[in-house]
Every structure is written in structure tokens, then in C-alpha cells.
Write a protein that holds these residues in place. Sequence first.
Motif, PDB file in Angstrom:
ATOM      1  N   MET A   1       0.842  -1.186   0.000  1.00 50.21           N
ATOM      2  CA  MET A   1       0.000   0.000   0.000  1.00 50.21           C
ATOM      3  C   MET A   1       0.884   1.246   0.000  1.00 50.21           C
ATOM      4  N   GLU A   2       0.501   2.207  -0.792  1.00 42.35           N
ATOM      5  CA  GLU A   2       1.290   3.431  -0.938  1.00 42.35           C
ATOM      6  C   GLU A   2       0.789   4.510   0.024  1.00 42.35           C
ATOM      7  N   TYR A   3       1.724   5.234   0.596  1.00 42.21           N
ATOM      8  CA  TYR A   3       1.418   6.349   1.479  1.00 42.21           C
ATOM      9  C   TYR A   3       2.147   7.592   0.984  1.00 42.21           C
ATOM     10  N   PHE A   4       1.727   8.744   1.475  1.00 45.81           N
ATOM     11  CA  PHE A   4       2.394   9.997   1.150  1.00 45.81           C
ATOM     12  C   PHE A   4       3.302  10.381   2.315  1.00 45.81           C
ATOM     13  N   TYR A   5       4.530  10.763   2.010  1.00 47.64           N
ATOM     14  CA  TYR A   5       5.503  11.152   3.025  1.00 47.64           C
ATOM     15  C   TYR A   5       6.060  12.524   2.717  1.00 47.64           C
ATOM     16  N   GLU A   6       6.476  13.194   3.773  1.00 44.48           N
ATOM     17  CA  GLU A   6       7.149  14.486   3.638  1.00 44.48           C
ATOM     18  C   GLU A   6       8.406  14.433   4.493  1.00 44.48           C
ATOM     19  N   THR A   7       9.549  14.664   3.876  1.00 45.32           N
ATOM     20  CA  THR A   7      10.806  14.715   4.603  1.00 45.32           C
ATOM     21  C   THR A   7      11.344  16.139   4.498  1.00 45.32           C
ATOM     22  N   MET A   8      11.564  16.738   5.657  1.00 48.99           N
ATOM     23  CA  MET A   8      12.173  18.060   5.722  1.00 48.99           C
ATOM     24  C   MET A   8      13.577  17.852   6.261  1.00 48.99           C
ATOM     25  N   TYR A   9      14.567  18.392   5.560  1.00 51.41           N
ATOM     26  CA  TYR A   9      15.930  18.288   6.073  1.00 51.41           C
ATOM     27  C   TYR A   9      16.632  19.628   5.979  1.00 51.41           C
ATOM     28  N   ILE A  10      17.617  19.802   6.853  1.00 54.11           N
ATOM     29  CA  ILE A  10      18.356  21.059   6.938  1.00 54.11           C
ATOM     30  C   ILE A  10      19.812  20.777   6.599  1.00 54.11           C
ATOM     31  N   ILE A  60      20.019  25.535   5.581  1.00 52.18           N
ATOM     32  CA  ILE A  60      19.304  25.571   4.305  1.00 52.18           C
ATOM     33  C   ILE A  60      18.214  24.498   4.357  1.00 52.18           C
ATOM     34  N   TYR A  61      16.973  24.939   4.287  1.00 52.90           N
ATOM     35  CA  TYR A  61      15.828  24.044   4.436  1.00 52.90           C
ATOM     36  C   TYR A  61      15.387  23.482   3.086  1.00 52.90           C
ATOM     37  N   ILE A  62      15.194  22.160   3.044  1.00 53.18           N
ATOM     38  CA  ILE A  62      14.707  21.475   1.851  1.00 53.18           C
ATOM     39  C   ILE A  62      13.539  20.574   2.267  1.00 53.18           C
ATOM     40  N   GLN A  63      12.470  20.601   1.487  1.00 61.32           N
ATOM     41  CA  GLN A  63      11.320  19.731   1.745  1.00 61.32           C
ATOM     42  C   GLN A  63      11.084  18.869   0.515  1.00 61.32           C
ATOM     43  N   ILE A  64      10.914  17.574   0.740  1.00 65.76           N
ATOM     44  CA  ILE A  64      10.652  16.662  -0.371  1.00 65.76           C
ATOM     45  C   ILE A  64       9.397  15.849  -0.033  1.00 65.76           C
ATOM     46  N   ASN A  65       8.437  15.857  -0.951  1.00 66.17           N
ATOM     47  CA  ASN A  65       7.198  15.094  -0.799  1.00 66.17           C
ATOM     48  C   ASN A  65       7.245  13.923  -1.767  1.00 66.17           C
ATOM     49  N   TYR A  66       6.870  12.756  -1.289  1.00 63.89           N
ATOM     50  CA  TYR A  66       6.910  11.577  -2.150  1.00 63.89           C
ATOM     51  C   TYR A  66       5.880  10.550  -1.718  1.00 63.89           C
ATOM     52  N   GLN A  67       5.604   9.637  -2.636  1.00 63.83           N
ATOM     53  CA  GLN A  67       4.652   8.558  -2.404  1.00 63.83           C
ATOM     54  C   GLN A  67       5.432   7.256  -2.457  1.00 63.83           C
ATOM     55  N   SER A  68       5.262   6.429  -1.426  1.00 62.05           N
ATOM     56  CA  SER A  68       5.981   5.157  -1.395  1.00 62.05           C
ATOM     57  C   SER A  68       5.279   4.179  -0.466  1.00 62.05           C
ATOM     58  N   ILE A  87      22.272  18.478   8.768  1.00 63.36           N
ATOM     59  CA  ILE A  87      22.406  18.671  10.215  1.00 63.36           C
ATOM     60  C   ILE A  87      21.156  18.239  10.981  1.00 63.36           C
ATOM     61  N   ARG A  88      20.008  18.122  10.286  1.00 61.03           N
ATOM     62  CA  ARG A  88      18.787  17.654  10.934  1.00 61.03           C
ATOM     63  C   ARG A  88      17.800  17.214   9.867  1.00 61.03           C
ATOM     64  N   PHE A  89      16.971  16.199  10.178  1.00 60.30           N
ATOM     65  CA  PHE A  89      15.931  15.764   9.236  1.00 60.30           C
ATOM     66  C   PHE A  89      14.752  15.211  10.004  1.00 60.30           C
ATOM     67  N   LEU A  90      13.600  15.234   9.367  1.00 63.36           N
ATOM     68  CA  LEU A  90      12.375  14.710   9.966  1.00 63.36           C
ATOM     69  C   LEU A  90      11.463  14.242   8.844  1.00 63.36           C
ATOM     70  N   THR A  91      10.917  13.035   8.993  1.00 62.41           N
ATOM     71  CA  THR A  91       9.970  12.496   8.014  1.00 62.41           C
ATOM     72  C   THR A  91       8.632  12.271   8.700  1.00 62.41           C
ATOM     73  N   ILE A  92       7.565  12.708   8.039  1.00 59.40           N
ATOM     74  CA  ILE A  92       6.227  12.436   8.564  1.00 59.40           C
ATOM     75  C   ILE A  92       5.395  11.753   7.481  1.00 59.40           C
ATOM     76  N   LYS A  93       4.501  10.893   7.931  1.00 60.05           N
ATOM     77  CA  LYS A  93       3.554  10.252   7.004  1.00 60.05           C
ATOM     78  C   LYS A  93       2.324  11.132   6.985  1.00 60.05           C
ATOM     79  N   GLN A  94       1.936  11.561   5.794  1.00 60.86           N
ATOM     80  CA  GLN A  94       0.808  12.479   5.677  1.00 60.86           C
ATOM     81  C   GLN A  94      -0.498  11.722   5.592  1.00 60.86           C
ATOM     82  N   GLU A  95      -1.511  12.315   6.198  1.00 53.93           N
ATOM     83  CA  GLU A  95      -2.851  11.762   6.091  1.00 53.93           C
ATOM     84  C   GLU A  95      -3.440  12.179   4.756  1.00 53.93           C
ATOM     85  N   VAL A  96      -4.050  11.245   4.055  1.00 52.28           N
ATOM     86  CA  VAL A  96      -4.690  11.549   2.775  1.00 52.28           C
ATOM     87  C   VAL A  96      -6.152  11.863   3.059  1.00 52.28           C
ATOM     88  N   PRO A  97      -6.630  13.049   2.660  1.00 49.22           N
ATOM     89  CA  PRO A  97      -8.040  13.391   2.888  1.00 49.22           C
ATOM     90  C   PRO A  97      -8.973  12.372   2.233  1.00 49.22           C
TER      91      PRO A  97
END
Length: 106
Positions: A1-10, A60-68, A87-97
Motif C-alpha cells: 500500500m502506498e502512502y504519502f511522506y514528507e521529509t524536511m531536512y536542513i 538551508i531548508y529542503i522539503q521533499i514530498n513523495y509517495q511510497s 544537520i537535521r531531518f524529519l519524516t512524517i507520514k501524511q494523512e490523505v483526505p
Amino acid sequence: MEYFYETMYILRPDLNEEAVDQAIEKYQTILRENGADVLETQHRGKRRLAYEIQKNREGIYIQINYQSDGSQVALVERAMRLSEEVIRFLTIKQEVPEVEKEAVEA
């Protein structure tokens, strides 16, 4: 099953534009080669950090959204953990409306 993720890294603030582009490409490639679908990448620019991280006051902030299916998250996070430029990163699984779920299922 595929989910949507967002990874923000600095990234470190002392990286030049070419090094930033290489880092972005590196993490997109890791995701794509392992079956993720990269939806969007946002270069949010250099910003002041709320607190000092590894003696850096800004990053320097970078955000990447992907489906996996989720297996790629560990791979990309491991690469970031071992990287000198992140120097820092965080990944969250997004809720699909619900509306989008119905459209995807149809």
C-alpha cells in the motif's frame, strides 16, 4: 500500500548552490531508485534556526514530498544520518483526505 511522506531536512549553511543541488539530487535519486514516486521538492532557502545545531545558527531548508510503500524512508534517512551536509531531518507520514482516497480508489 502506498502512502504519502514528507521529509524536511536542513543542510549546513556554508554549502554553495552547487553542493545544495547535488544533495537534493542525491536524496531524490535514492528515493526513485528504490521505487518511490517523488512528487515535489521545495528549496526553502537559508533560514535562522530556533536553536544552535552542531554549532550552526542557520541552515538551508529542503522539503521533499513523495509517495511510497514506506521502505524507502529508512534508506533515505540512513543516508542523511551518515551525511556530513545534513544537520537535521524529519519524516512524517501524511494523512490523505477522504476525497483524495476516493479519487485514488476509483
